[in-house]
Design an enzyme around this catalytic site. Structure first.
Site: not given
Ligand code: AMP
Length: 210
Positions: A15, A90, A124, A157, A168
């Protein structure tokens, strides 16, 4: 052309990479909740510190925090602005809140199987400054551990470590995957198989937007 786009797909499905390429080419704004939360955490902002407790475990940050954060962001955009939502919504609750503010005309689902996701995320490397992402084998930086784009030192990360990735993926299946049906029901869903070279996938992604 579609101008209000939601990117769906599990963590590691591409994404961020595809969303960034699209936003660059089309001049759209890319809003990544993950990038926003990580930046807030790095700056020691209260929202970031609260969010970090959830992110480190691979859990979702509570809906009300995310919804409020995004409401403000969306309000600050001009009417005609093209927007790519990356990592938001999400949950169905978030999708409903988004739908009250914005008319989403494309939900683009990147489909990748779990074994591939695990490989991608554990290998990554991310840039803390400009948020560019690399893969140690498929898309390595030119100089080891240094971001090609801004020269910052790359990092792995915490939530890209194997144990957290598995959580996740579970959280994705339980909370986010239902959004595929949600947007299918609204007639805006398109699915692209997110496997192949970055450029090949991008070719397919672009077809869904035009
Ligand atoms: P990402 O970088 O999109 O993989 O997001 C990393 C982490 O941020 C996720 O595992 C969640 O803990 C938090 N997070 C990001 N976007 C959301 C969302 N829309 N709703 C809830 N938690 C989020």
């Amino acid at each position: 052309m579609k101008t209000k786009i939601v990117l769906l797909g599990p963590p590691g499905s591409g994404k961020g990479t595809q969303g960034e390429m699209l936003s660059q080419e089309l001049g759209f704004v890319r809003l990544s909740t993950g990038d926003m939360l990580r930046e807030a955490a790095r700056n020691g902002a209260p929202l970031g510190l609260k969010a970090k407790e959830y992110m480190d475990r691979g859990a979702l940050v509570p809906n009300d925090l995310i919804i409020n954060l995004m409401k403000e962001k969306i309000k600050s955009l001009g009417e005609g602005t093209g927007v790519i939502f990356d990592g938001f919504p999400r949950t169905v609750e978030q999708a409903n809140a988004l739908g009250e503010q914005v008319n989403i005309d494309l939900a683009l689902n990147l489909d990748v199987e779990d074994s591939e996701l695990l490989n991608r995320l554990t290998k990554r490397r991310s840039c803390p400054k400009c948020n560019a992402v690399y893969h140690l084998d498929y898309n390595p930086p030119k100089k080891k551990n240094v971001c090609d784009k801004c020269g910052s030192e790359l990092y792995h990360r915490d939530d890209d470590k194997e144990e957290t990735v598995l959580n996740r993926l579970k959280v994705y299946r339980e909370n986010t995957k239902p959004l595929i049906e949600y947007y299918e029901g609204k007639g805006t869903l398109k699915t692209v198989i997110g496997v192949g070279s970055i450029d090949e996938i991008y070719g397919e992604v672009k077809k869904t937007v035009l």
